[in-house]
Each structure stands twice: as structure tokens, then as C-alpha cells.
Write a protein that holds these residues in place. Structure first.
Motif, PDB file in Angstrom:
ATOM      1  N   VAL A   4       0.845  -1.201   0.000  1.00 12.76           N
ATOM      2  CA  VAL A   4       0.000   0.000   0.000  1.00 12.76           C
ATOM      3  C   VAL A   4       0.881   1.252   0.000  1.00 12.76           C
ATOM      4  CG1 VAL A   4      -1.665   1.327   1.368  1.00 12.76           C
ATOM      5  CG2 VAL A   4      -2.016  -1.123   1.010  1.00 12.76           C
ATOM      6  N   ALA A   5       1.933   1.236   0.793  1.00 12.92           N
ATOM      7  CA  ALA A   5       2.861   2.375   0.846  1.00 12.92           C
ATOM      8  C   ALA A   5       3.538   2.601  -0.502  1.00 12.92           C
ATOM      9  CB  ALA A   5       3.908   2.152   1.931  1.00 12.92           C
ATOM     10  N   ASP A   6       3.722   1.528  -1.272  1.00 12.37           N
ATOM     11  CA  ASP A   6       4.325   1.633  -2.608  1.00 12.37           C
ATOM     12  C   ASP A   6       3.311   2.019  -3.681  1.00 12.37           C
ATOM     13  OD1 ASP A   6       6.806   1.007  -1.619  1.00 12.37           O
ATOM     14  OD2 ASP A   6       6.743  -1.099  -2.232  1.00 12.37           O
ATOM     15  N   GLY A   7       2.064   2.289  -3.272  1.00 14.88           N
ATOM     16  CA  GLY A   7       1.063   2.766  -4.212  1.00 14.88           C
ATOM     17  C   GLY A   7       0.040   1.750  -4.662  1.00 14.88           C
ATOM     18  N   CYS A   8       0.110   0.535  -4.185  1.00 14.77           N
ATOM     19  CA  CYS A   8      -0.867  -0.484  -4.553  1.00 14.77           C
ATOM     20  C   CYS A   8      -2.174  -0.201  -3.816  1.00 14.77           C
ATOM     21  CB  CYS A   8      -0.357  -1.876  -4.192  1.00 14.77           C
ATOM     22  SG  CYS A   8      -1.562  -3.186  -4.501  1.00 14.77           S
ATOM     23  N   SER A   9      -3.245  -0.053  -4.571  1.00 16.46           N
ATOM     24  CA  SER A   9      -4.547   0.188  -3.937  1.00 16.46           C
ATOM     25  C   SER A   9      -5.521  -0.952  -4.221  1.00 16.46           C
ATOM     26  CB  SER A   9      -5.139   1.510  -4.425  1.00 16.46           C
ATOM     27  OG  SER A   9      -5.324   1.467  -5.829  1.00 16.46           O
ATOM     28  N   ASP A  10      -5.052  -1.974  -4.922  1.00 20.17           N
ATOM     29  CA  ASP A  10      -5.895  -3.124  -5.217  1.00 20.17           C
ATOM     30  C   ASP A  10      -5.946  -4.055  -4.011  1.00 20.17           C
ATOM     31  OD1 ASP A  10      -6.214  -2.217  -7.819  1.00 20.17           O
ATOM     32  OD2 ASP A  10      -4.513  -3.380  -8.562  1.00 20.17           O
ATOM     33  N   TYR A  11      -7.070  -4.752  -3.917  1.00 14.62           N
ATOM     34  CA  TYR A  11      -7.168  -5.782  -2.886  1.00 14.62           C
ATOM     35  C   TYR A  11      -6.198  -6.899  -3.242  1.00 14.62           C
ATOM     36  CZ  TYR A  11     -11.244  -3.810  -0.572  1.00 14.62           C
ATOM     37  OH  TYR A  11     -12.078  -3.008   0.154  1.00 14.62           O
ATOM     38  N   LEU A  12      -5.512  -7.419  -2.259  1.00 13.36           N
ATOM     39  CA  LEU A  12      -4.508  -8.455  -2.490  1.00 13.36           C
ATOM     40  C   LEU A  12      -5.116  -9.826  -2.246  1.00 13.36           C
ATOM     41  CD1 LEU A  12      -1.685  -6.623  -0.596  1.00 13.36           C
ATOM     42  CD2 LEU A  12      -1.932  -6.801  -3.060  1.00 13.36           C
ATOM     43  N   SER A  13      -4.877 -10.725  -3.166  1.00 13.65           N
ATOM     44  CA  SER A  13      -5.470 -12.052  -3.059  1.00 13.65           C
ATOM     45  C   SER A  13      -4.754 -12.890  -2.005  1.00 13.65           C
ATOM     46  CB  SER A  13      -5.426 -12.780  -4.402  1.00 13.65           C
ATOM     47  OG  SER A  13      -4.122 -13.225  -4.682  1.00 13.65           O
ATOM     48  N   THR A  14      -5.508 -13.802  -1.446  1.00 13.91           N
ATOM     49  CA  THR A  14      -4.955 -14.741  -0.478  1.00 13.91           C
ATOM     50  C   THR A  14      -3.855 -15.570  -1.123  1.00 13.91           C
ATOM     51  OG1 THR A  14      -7.080 -14.841   0.652  1.00 13.91           O
ATOM     52  CG2 THR A  14      -5.559 -16.643   1.066  1.00 13.91           C
ATOM     53  N   ARG A  15      -4.068 -15.974  -2.356  1.00 12.99           N
ATOM     54  CA  ARG A  15      -3.081 -16.783  -3.079  1.00 12.99           C
ATOM     55  C   ARG A  15      -1.764 -16.033  -3.216  1.00 12.99           C
ATOM     56  NH1 ARG A  15      -1.341 -16.655  -7.934  1.00 12.99           N
ATOM     57  NH2 ARG A  15      -3.027 -15.419  -8.789  1.00 12.99           N
ATOM     58  N   LEU A  16      -1.828 -14.753  -3.609  1.00 12.23           N
ATOM     59  CA  LEU A  16      -0.622 -13.946  -3.763  1.00 12.23           C
ATOM     60  C   LEU A  16       0.120 -13.830  -2.430  1.00 12.23           C
ATOM     61  CD1 LEU A  16       1.177 -11.956  -5.424  1.00 12.23           C
ATOM     62  CD2 LEU A  16      -0.307 -10.155  -4.516  1.00 12.23           C
ATOM     63  N   ILE A  17      -0.612 -13.530  -1.378  1.00 13.42           N
ATOM     64  CA  ILE A  17       0.005 -13.390  -0.054  1.00 13.42           C
ATOM     65  C   ILE A  17       0.651 -14.704   0.372  1.00 13.42           C
ATOM     66  CG2 ILE A  17      -0.507 -12.987   2.389  1.00 13.42           C
ATOM     67  CD1 ILE A  17      -2.758 -11.061   1.362  1.00 13.42           C
ATOM     68  N   SER A  18      -0.070 -15.788   0.171  1.00 16.11           N
ATOM     69  CA  SER A  18       0.439 -17.109   0.534  1.00 16.11           C
ATOM     70  C   SER A  18       1.731 -17.428  -0.209  1.00 16.11           C
ATOM     71  CB  SER A  18      -0.630 -18.164   0.229  1.00 16.11           C
ATOM     72  OG  SER A  18      -0.133 -19.463   0.410  1.00 16.11           O
ATOM     73  N   GLU A  19       1.738 -17.176  -1.509  1.00 12.24           N
ATOM     74  CA  GLU A  19       2.914 -17.478  -2.330  1.00 12.24           C
ATOM     75  C   GLU A  19       4.098 -16.578  -1.977  1.00 12.24           C
ATOM     76  OE1 GLU A  19       1.535 -17.112  -6.345  1.00 12.24           O
ATOM     77  OE2 GLU A  19       0.434 -19.018  -6.273  1.00 12.24           O
ATOM     78  N   GLN A  20       3.840 -15.296  -1.843  1.00 13.67           N
ATOM     79  CA  GLN A  20       4.923 -14.346  -1.588  1.00 13.67           C
ATOM     80  C   GLN A  20       5.571 -14.541  -0.217  1.00 13.67           C
ATOM     81  OE1 GLN A  20       6.330 -12.009  -3.753  1.00 13.67           O
ATOM     82  NE2 GLN A  20       5.139 -13.256  -5.175  1.00 13.67           N
ATOM     83  N   LEU A  21       4.775 -14.948   0.766  1.00 15.01           N
ATOM     84  CA  LEU A  21       5.296 -15.091   2.125  1.00 15.01           C
ATOM     85  C   LEU A  21       5.612 -16.537   2.493  1.00 15.01           C
ATOM     86  CD1 LEU A  21       3.032 -12.499   3.949  1.00 15.01           C
ATOM     87  CD2 LEU A  21       5.346 -12.194   3.059  1.00 15.01           C
ATOM     88  N   ASN A  22       5.392 -17.448   1.553  1.00 18.89           N
ATOM     89  CA  ASN A  22       5.666 -18.870   1.773  1.00 18.89           C
ATOM     90  C   ASN A  22       4.932 -19.406   3.005  1.00 18.89           C
ATOM     91  OD1 ASN A  22       6.837 -21.314   1.027  1.00 18.89           O
ATOM     92  ND2 ASN A  22       8.602 -20.997   2.358  1.00 18.89           N
ATOM     93  N   ILE A  23       3.657 -19.048   3.087  1.00 27.12           N
ATOM     94  CA  ILE A  23       2.778 -19.539   4.147  1.00 27.12           C
ATOM     95  C   ILE A  23       1.731 -20.415   3.457  1.00 27.12           C
ATOM     96  CG2 ILE A  23       1.133 -18.918   5.969  1.00 27.12           C
ATOM     97  CD1 ILE A  23       2.525 -16.158   6.094  1.00 27.12           C
ATOM     98  N   PRO A  24       1.510 -21.629   3.914  1.00 26.35           N
ATOM     99  CA  PRO A  24       0.518 -22.484   3.257  1.00 26.35           C
ATOM    100  C   PRO A  24      -0.842 -21.767   3.130  1.00 26.35           C
ATOM    101  CG  PRO A  24       1.710 -23.715   4.929  1.00 26.35           C
ATOM    102  CD  PRO A  24       2.121 -22.276   5.085  1.00 26.35           C
ATOM    103  N   ALA A  25      -1.513 -21.988   2.017  1.00 26.18           N
ATOM    104  CA  ALA A  25      -2.777 -21.306   1.743  1.00 26.18           C
ATOM    105  C   ALA A  25      -3.810 -21.497   2.857  1.00 26.18           C
ATOM    106  CB  ALA A  25      -3.339 -21.744   0.392  1.00 26.18           C
ATOM    107  N   PRO A  26      -4.023 -22.725   3.368  1.00 29.30           N
ATOM    108  CA  PRO A  26      -5.015 -22.874   4.439  1.00 29.30           C
ATOM    109  C   PRO A  26      -4.647 -22.071   5.693  1.00 29.30           C
ATOM    110  CG  PRO A  26      -4.463 -25.022   3.521  1.00 29.30           C
ATOM    111  CD  PRO A  26      -3.500 -24.030   2.937  1.00 29.30           C
TER     112      PRO A  26
END
Length: 138
Positions: free
Chosen positions: A21-43
Motif C-alpha cells: 500500500v505504501a508503494d502505491g498499490c490500492s488493489d485488494y490483495l489475493s490470499t493466493r498472492l500473499i500465501s505465495e509471496q510469504l511462503n505460508i501455506p494457503a489454508p
């Protein structure tokens, strides 16, 4: 301590989302993207996000363009807020009360132990309440 990794996962998620958000992203972030980027299992990501949403720390939106956004600025969120969101209702220490000791000293030991552990938990909560997410960002 017997806590799960949910506190560190929830903190990482919030920092990641606030950073985007600080970098200018105003879109809602998907759970899949967050899971993949942070290497946290989707469930696990879904479970943590649910806890953060229930605590009012993120906003969620359903649908194809749905996802999450922070609900408030990082300077208004403490580590205690995150802790309470993911570990709500859990005591830091559990006192074993089925002790095979007998005599008057047993009750005194249990009372003093319980008091000491309650003081430690209070100190931890006070410490977490002093750390705001924006302090972790930079």
C-alpha cells in the motif's frame, strides 16, 4: 511459550500488505498472492486472515477482484493487537495444578507460581502494546 507461529505469520502478512500500500498499490490483495509471496501455506493464510479480519485489522472483499487491504494505518496497530487477533483467549502460561506434593507449602507454591506467571504475561502484553507496526517497517 506454547504459542503457534500465527503471530509471526500475521505480522508478516500485515507488514507485506502495508508495504505494498505504501508503494502505491490500492488493489485488494489475493490470499493466493500473499500465501505465495510469504511462503505460508494457503489454508494457514486463510485462517490467519480470518483472525485479522475478525479483529478489524484488515478489510476483506469477496469476488474475482477481492482480497484484503489494511483496515487502519500501521501506526495505529500494535503487536498486541496482532497477538490478540491470532491468539485470542489463550493464556501465555498454563499452571499444572495436579501436583503430587502435599502439605501447606503446596498451596503457597501454586499461588506464588501463578502470581509470577501472571506478572510475566502482563509484562509481555505491555511490551507488545508499545510496538507499532510502522516501527517494524523501517
Amino acid at each position: 511459550m506454547a504459542y503457534s507461529t500465527a503471530l509471526s505469520q500475521a505480522t508478516a502478512i500485515l507488514i507485506y500488505v502495508h508495504g505494498l500500500v505504501a508503494d502505491g498499490c490500492s488493489d485488494y490483495l489475493s490470499t493466493r498472492l500473499i500465501s505465495e509471496q510469504l511462503n505460508i501455506p494457503a489454508p494457514t493464510t486463510v485462517k490467519v486472515l480470518r483472525s485479522l479480519a475478525d479483529a478489524g485489522l484488515i478489510r476483506t472483499k469477496e469476488g474475482a477482484k477481492g482480497g484484503i487491504l489494511p483496515a487502519k494505518p500501521p501506526e495505529h496497530t500494535t503487536l498486541l493487537d496482532v497477538f490478540d487477533a491470532v491468539e485470542s483467549g489463550k493464556a501465555l502460561f498454563k499452571v499444572h495444578t495436579d501436583v503430587a506434593l502435599s502439605g501447606e507449602a503446596t498451596d503457597t507454591v501454586k499461588r506464588k507460581l501463578t502470581e509470577s506467571l501472571e506478572q510475566a504475561e502482563t509484562a509481555m502484553r505491555d511490551s507488545l502494546g508499545k510496538v507499532k507496526l510502522n516501527e517494524l517497517l523501517g
